[in-house]
Scaffold this active site. Structure first.
Site, PDB file in Angstrom:
ATOM      1  N   GLY A  17       0.836  -1.201   0.000  1.00  0.00           N
ATOM      2  CA  GLY A  17       0.000   0.000   0.000  1.00  0.00           C
ATOM      3  C   GLY A  17       0.866   1.245   0.000  1.00  0.00           C
ATOM      4  O   GLY A  17       1.987   1.231   0.530  1.00  0.00           O
ATOM      5  N   SER A  18       0.374   2.304  -0.603  1.00  0.00           N
ATOM      6  CA  SER A  18       1.218   3.494  -0.789  1.00  0.00           C
ATOM      7  C   SER A  18       0.385   4.769  -0.832  1.00  0.00           C
ATOM      8  O   SER A  18       0.698   5.698  -1.562  1.00  0.00           O
ATOM      9  CB  SER A  18       1.985   3.355  -2.098  1.00  0.00           C
ATOM     10  OG  SER A  18       1.057   3.133  -3.153  1.00  0.00           O
ATOM     11  N   GLY A  19      -0.673   4.779  -0.025  1.00  0.00           N
ATOM     12  CA  GLY A  19      -1.467   6.007   0.089  1.00  0.00           C
ATOM     13  C   GLY A  19      -0.799   6.966   1.062  1.00  0.00           C
ATOM     14  O   GLY A  19       0.421   6.899   1.305  1.00  0.00           O
ATOM     15  N   ASN A  20      -1.598   7.821   1.636  1.00  0.00           N
ATOM     16  CA  ASN A  20      -1.116   8.835   2.561  1.00  0.00           C
ATOM     17  C   ASN A  20      -0.403   8.195   3.767  1.00  0.00           C
ATOM     18  O   ASN A  20       0.716   8.579   4.128  1.00  0.00           O
ATOM     19  CB  ASN A  20      -2.362   9.633   2.995  1.00  0.00           C
ATOM     20  CG  ASN A  20      -2.068  10.909   3.727  1.00  0.00           C
ATOM     21  OD1 ASN A  20      -2.581  11.117   4.819  1.00  0.00           O
ATOM     22  ND2 ASN A  20      -1.268  11.777   3.151  1.00  0.00           N
ATOM     23  N   PHE A 122     -10.040  -2.469  -0.245  1.00  0.00           N
ATOM     24  CA  PHE A 122      -9.227  -3.125  -1.281  1.00  0.00           C
ATOM     25  C   PHE A 122      -8.486  -4.366  -0.785  1.00  0.00           C
ATOM     26  O   PHE A 122      -7.927  -5.117  -1.586  1.00  0.00           O
ATOM     27  CB  PHE A 122      -8.196  -2.136  -1.851  1.00  0.00           C
ATOM     28  CG  PHE A 122      -8.799  -0.867  -2.379  1.00  0.00           C
ATOM     29  CD1 PHE A 122      -9.838  -0.911  -3.306  1.00  0.00           C
ATOM     30  CD2 PHE A 122      -8.344   0.370  -1.959  1.00  0.00           C
ATOM     31  CE1 PHE A 122     -10.410   0.261  -3.802  1.00  0.00           C
ATOM     32  CE2 PHE A 122      -8.901   1.552  -2.448  1.00  0.00           C
ATOM     33  CZ  PHE A 122      -9.943   1.496  -3.369  1.00  0.00           C
ATOM     34  N   ALA A 178      -1.456  11.046   9.250  1.00  0.00           N
ATOM     35  CA  ALA A 178      -0.256  10.683   8.485  1.00  0.00           C
ATOM     36  C   ALA A 178       0.630  11.885   8.168  1.00  0.00           C
ATOM     37  O   ALA A 178       1.857  11.809   8.287  1.00  0.00           O
ATOM     38  CB  ALA A 178      -0.664   9.983   7.193  1.00  0.00           C
ATOM     39  N   LYS A 278     -13.469   4.391  15.632  1.00  0.00           N
ATOM     40  CA  LYS A 278     -13.367   5.846  15.828  1.00  0.00           C
ATOM     41  C   LYS A 278     -13.681   6.600  14.541  1.00  0.00           C
ATOM     42  O   LYS A 278     -14.039   7.788  14.581  1.00  0.00           O
ATOM     43  CB  LYS A 278     -12.005   6.244  16.406  1.00  0.00           C
ATOM     44  CG  LYS A 278     -10.798   5.981  15.514  1.00  0.00           C
ATOM     45  CD  LYS A 278     -10.512   7.054  14.505  1.00  0.00           C
ATOM     46  CE  LYS A 278      -9.454   6.625  13.511  1.00  0.00           C
ATOM     47  NZ  LYS A 278      -9.326   7.543  12.366  1.00  0.00           N
ATOM     48  N   ARG A 344      -9.584  13.122   8.256  1.00  0.00           N
ATOM     49  CA  ARG A 344     -10.313  13.316   6.992  1.00  0.00           C
ATOM     50  C   ARG A 344     -11.805  13.032   7.162  1.00  0.00           C
ATOM     51  O   ARG A 344     -12.650  13.715   6.579  1.00  0.00           O
ATOM     52  CB  ARG A 344      -9.723  12.402   5.904  1.00  0.00           C
ATOM     53  CG  ARG A 344      -8.274  12.718   5.598  1.00  0.00           C
ATOM     54  CD  ARG A 344      -7.636  11.649   4.729  1.00  0.00           C
ATOM     55  NE  ARG A 344      -7.603  10.345   5.403  1.00  0.00           N
ATOM     56  CZ  ARG A 344      -6.982   9.285   4.936  1.00  0.00           C
ATOM     57  NH1 ARG A 344      -6.338   9.351   3.783  1.00  0.00           N
ATOM     58  NH2 ARG A 344      -6.987   8.145   5.598  1.00  0.00           N
ATOM     59  N   ASN A 345     -12.133  11.990   7.951  1.00  0.00           N
ATOM     60  CA  ASN A 345     -13.553  11.678   8.161  1.00  0.00           C
ATOM     61  C   ASN A 345     -14.256  12.847   8.827  1.00  0.00           C
ATOM     62  O   ASN A 345     -15.351  13.242   8.425  1.00  0.00           O
ATOM     63  CB  ASN A 345     -13.687  10.416   9.031  1.00  0.00           C
ATOM     64  CG  ASN A 345     -13.317   9.167   8.249  1.00  0.00           C
ATOM     65  OD1 ASN A 345     -14.079   8.704   7.408  1.00  0.00           O
ATOM     66  ND2 ASN A 345     -12.129   8.640   8.504  1.00  0.00           N
TER      67      ASN A 345
HETATM   68  N1  LIG Z   1      -4.013   8.853   6.217  1.00  0.00           N
HETATM   69  C1  LIG Z   1      -3.980   8.822   7.551  1.00  0.00           C
HETATM   70  O1  LIG Z   1      -3.790   9.858   8.224  1.00  0.00           O
HETATM   71  C2  LIG Z   1      -4.132   7.525   8.256  1.00  0.00           C
HETATM   72  C3  LIG Z   1      -4.710   6.427   7.649  1.00  0.00           C
HETATM   73  N2  LIG Z   1      -4.833   5.252   8.335  1.00  0.00           N
HETATM   74  C4  LIG Z   1      -5.437   4.074   7.730  1.00  0.00           C
HETATM   75  O2  LIG Z   1      -4.514   3.515   6.815  1.00  0.00           O
HETATM   76  C5  LIG Z   1      -5.203   2.825   5.768  1.00  0.00           C
HETATM   77  C6  LIG Z   1      -4.626   3.288   4.440  1.00  0.00           C
HETATM   78  O3  LIG Z   1      -4.922   4.641   4.291  1.00  0.00           O
HETATM   79  P1  LIG Z   1      -4.064   5.655   3.413  1.00  0.00           P
HETATM   80  O4  LIG Z   1      -2.692   5.181   3.210  1.00  0.00           O
HETATM   81  O5  LIG Z   1      -4.258   6.990   4.049  1.00  0.00           O
HETATM   82  O6  LIG Z   1      -4.786   5.578   1.986  1.00  0.00           O
HETATM   83  P2  LIG Z   1      -5.392   6.757   1.123  1.00  0.00           P
HETATM   84  O7  LIG Z   1      -6.662   7.259   1.700  1.00  0.00           O
HETATM   85  O8  LIG Z   1      -4.342   7.737   0.828  1.00  0.00           O
HETATM   86  O9  LIG Z   1      -5.922   5.893  -0.131  1.00  0.00           O
HETATM   87  C7  LIG Z   1      -5.490   5.890  -1.350  1.00  0.00           C
HETATM   88  C8  LIG Z   1      -4.750   4.619  -1.671  1.00  0.00           C
HETATM   89  O10 LIG Z   1      -5.644   3.650  -2.226  1.00  0.00           O
HETATM   90  C9  LIG Z   1      -5.045   3.108  -3.393  1.00  0.00           C
HETATM   91  N3  LIG Z   1      -6.046   2.525  -4.274  1.00  0.00           N
HETATM   92  C10 LIG Z   1      -6.960   3.154  -5.038  1.00  0.00           C
HETATM   93  N4  LIG Z   1      -7.682   2.258  -5.747  1.00  0.00           N
HETATM   94  C11 LIG Z   1      -7.188   1.043  -5.411  1.00  0.00           C
HETATM   95  C12 LIG Z   1      -7.533  -0.285  -5.792  1.00  0.00           C
HETATM   96  N5  LIG Z   1      -8.519  -0.550  -6.636  1.00  0.00           N
HETATM   97  N6  LIG Z   1      -6.816  -1.311  -5.242  1.00  0.00           N
HETATM   98  C13 LIG Z   1      -5.832  -1.064  -4.369  1.00  0.00           C
HETATM   99  N7  LIG Z   1      -5.472   0.164  -3.968  1.00  0.00           N
HETATM  100  C14 LIG Z   1      -6.154   1.205  -4.480  1.00  0.00           C
HETATM  101  C15 LIG Z   1      -4.323   4.286  -3.974  1.00  0.00           C
HETATM  102  O11 LIG Z   1      -3.355   3.870  -4.897  1.00  0.00           O
HETATM  103  C16 LIG Z   1      -3.707   4.889  -2.731  1.00  0.00           C
HETATM  104  O12 LIG Z   1      -2.502   4.248  -2.418  1.00  0.00           O
HETATM  105  C17 LIG Z   1      -6.691   3.148   5.962  1.00  0.00           C
HETATM  106  O13 LIG Z   1      -7.345   2.062   6.564  1.00  0.00           O
HETATM  107  C18 LIG Z   1      -6.673   4.353   6.893  1.00  0.00           C
HETATM  108  O14 LIG Z   1      -7.817   4.409   7.741  1.00  0.00           O
HETATM  109  C19 LIG Z   1      -4.359   5.117   9.605  1.00  0.00           C
HETATM  110  C20 LIG Z   1      -3.749   6.161  10.234  1.00  0.00           C
HETATM  111  C21 LIG Z   1      -3.603   7.449   9.630  1.00  0.00           C
HETATM  112  O1  LIG Z   2      -6.692   7.379  11.506  1.00  0.00           O
HETATM  113  C1  LIG Z   2      -6.338   8.543  11.447  1.00  0.00           C
HETATM  114  C2  LIG Z   2      -5.580   9.214  12.501  1.00  0.00           C
HETATM  115  O2  LIG Z   2      -5.136   8.335  13.485  1.00  0.00           O
HETATM  116  C3  LIG Z   2      -6.720   9.347  10.281  1.00  0.00           C
HETATM  117  O3  LIG Z   2      -8.078   9.444  10.231  1.00  0.00           O
HETATM  118  P1  LIG Z   2      -8.785   9.901   8.884  1.00  0.00           P
HETATM  119  O4  LIG Z   2      -8.799   8.728   7.962  1.00  0.00           O
HETATM  120  O5  LIG Z   2     -10.152  10.334   9.300  1.00  0.00           O
HETATM  121  O6  LIG Z   2      -7.948  11.037   8.369  1.00  0.00           O
END
Ligand SMILES: NC(=O)C1=CN([C@@H]2O[C@H](COP(=O)(O)OP(=O)(O)OC[C@H]3O[C@@H](n4cnc5c(N)ncnc54)[C@H](O)[C@@H]3O)[C@@H](O)[C@H]2O)C=CC1
Ligand SMILES: O=C(CO)COP(=O)(O)O
Length: 423
Positions: A17-20, A122, A178, A278, A344-345
């Site tokens: 995975g490579s999102g935020n 996903f 993040a 949460k 974000r939520n």
């Molecule tokens: N962003 C944050 O501040 C935080 C996020 N999280 C949790 O981490 C997990 C990952 O979140 P993020 O990295 O923030 O993701 P993100 O919200 O940035 O999501 C986008 C990601 O989804 C991918 N994506 C899009 N379509 C796809 C598909 N069909 N198959 C596979 N991947 C696909 C994109 O390439 C991208 O890497 C979530 O469960 C989130 O709740 C936990 C703590 C903090």
């Molecule tokens: O999980 C998170 C902080 O710990 C980020 O929450 P959001 O996905 O709502 O931005």
């Protein structure tokens, strides 16, 4: 087999995975693999869902004279060339030992430690793609915030990943926006890692609860076999002695940074549920804030929210969850606070009320491809509560679902969460 204490091999780490958050964790881990060359291979593979992306004009990498900037490029090539995830974590320099890889299979080849970090919707498909391509003795942690609900019931993602891939998987969750972690602003996190005793080759710390739901092979010791609940038939393979043990100490070395403090626990259910639930509460906080109701209203929603989190854990994961995980660890009340302040939520729910738009439209317009987890979790948790006949016992979770469905309004929240069965 290597004699105890001599390990010829080093752990290879992959972030799936490579999102935020995925990119942020890859940065954290790559800093640590470099700092601990006795334990880890320096290169961290980061699996990227490949897409094309055009560098925006406000990026420091934008150069109108460069062909790189005039048309969309593959995201993996941009990440590897610029050492920045210009789409999902813009403005943050990544260590050069983070390698973006568009091939799922190749990214996990020979990896002994996997970090699952992508939006929860996903992960099941990704597990299908990974199945059969992992080392049988690999271990992992899930950073995913959500729960896996199906017509068979509810599972933690750590459990379903472990079951589908035949590996042990723990969970990481905390008050971890993040972008703040990526900028190396101080935060704490909680890692629940409770692998079979055969991994540690050290005694389990005194008083440490054993909460894994996975069955162990005959290699495990009898005492730990008896103390573990056995909820499925996954057999785990022992990590060969050629590799350093993947115990609490070494897993902590992979994730702990001066700006990112890790606390290791064993309550996988508590850590996972805190992070998942949460997100529903954060939507409610956003709704009341969007109405301009102020901090007291938000605090009321948060108070009820943490009670429902604990109640959910006690009711559906009674054999493993600990109340203290919600009250004392970063993954509990601390994550609730940060998420209801700047997540974000929270932000999208607030904007949806202010702009009188659906939250899905706000997500599409504001998040540049990032995904909300709270909306789908609200639906999934509601489907599960309905199937259990327990909707009324969780008035806040149910209210959020009904708001998303358009059946009630954010203004109805105070009446809907009025205590009926709380002491
Ligand atoms: N962003 C944050 O501040 C935080 C996020 N999280 C949790 O981490 C997990 C990952 O979140 P993020 O990295 O923030 O993701 P993100 O919200 O940035 O999501 C986008 C990601 O989804 C991918 N994506 C899009 N379509 C796809 C598909 N069909 N198959 C596979 N991947 C696909 C994109 O390439 C991208 O890497 C979530 O469960 C989130 O709740 C936990 C703590 C903090
Ligand atoms: O999980 C998170 C902080 O710990 C980020 O929450 P959001 O996905 O709502 O931005």
């Amino acid at each position: 087999m290597a004699p105890l204490g001599i390990h010829h091999k080093k752990h290879k780490v992959t972030v799936v995975g490579s999102g935020n958050w995925g990119t942020t964790i890859a940065k954290v881990v790559a800093e640590n693999t470099k700092d601990n060359p006795d334990l880890f291979e320096p290169v961290v593979q980061m699996w990227v869902f490949e897409e094309e992306f055009k560098i925006p004009e406000n990026s420091k990498h934008y150069d109108p004279g460069s062909s790189l900037c005039t048309k969309p490029q593959k995201l993996t090539e941009l990440i590897n060339g610029l050492h920045e995830n210009v789409k999902y974590l813009p403005g943050v320099a990544l260590p050069h030992n983070v390698v973006a890889n568009p091939s799922l299979e190749d990214s996990v080849k020979d990896s002994t430690f996997l970090i699952f970090n992508l939006p929860h919707q996903f992960i099941n498909k990704i597990c299908d793609g990974l199945s059969g391509h992992l080392l049988p003795f690999a271990r992992g942690i899930s950073c995913i915030k959500g729960v896996d609900v199906s017509d068979k019931g509810i599972e933690l993602f750590s459990e379903s990943i472990g079951r589908k891939l035949g590996i042990y998987c723990g969970a990481l969750s905390g008050a971890n926006i993040a972008s703040e972690v990526a900028q190396e602003k101080f935060s704490e996190t909680t890692i629940a890692y409770d692998p079979p005793a055969m991994d540690s080759r050290h005694p389990t710390p005194q008083g440490s609860p054993r909460s894994s739901s996975l069955n162990l092979t005959a290699l495990d010791d009898e005492a730990s076999l008896q103390s573990k609940p056995k909820s499925n038939n996954t057999s785990l393979r022992a990590l060969p002695a050629d590799w350093p043990p993947l115990n609490h100490e070494n897993v902590k070395k992979l994730l702990h940074r001066p700006y990112f403090h890790v606390r290791m626990v064993s309550d996988v259910a508590g850590v996972s549920l805190g992070g998942a639930l949460k997100n529903i509460v954060a939507l409610a906080a956003g709704f009341v804030d969007g109405l301009g109701w102020g901090d007291n209203a938000k605090a009321a929603v948060m108070r009820v929210g943490i009670l429902e989190e604990v109640k959910f854990g006690k009711l559906f994961f009674a054999d493993s969850v600990k109340t203290q995980t919600f009250t004392e660890e970063s993954c509990g009340v601390a994550d609730l606070i940060t998420s209801c302040s700047g997540g974000r939520n929270f932000r999208c729910a607030k904007m949806s009320v202010q702009r009188k738009m659906s939250i899905g439209e706000v997500e599409e317009k504001e998040l540049n491809g990032q995904k909300l987890q709270g909306t789908s979790t609200a639906y999934e948790v509601n489907a599960f509560l309905k199937s259990e006949g327990k909707e009324d016992a969780f008035p806040l979770f149910t209210a959020v679902y009904n708001i998303l469905e358009g059946k009630v309004k954010p203004e109805d929240i105070p009446d809907l969460i009025e205590a009926k069965d709380y002491p």
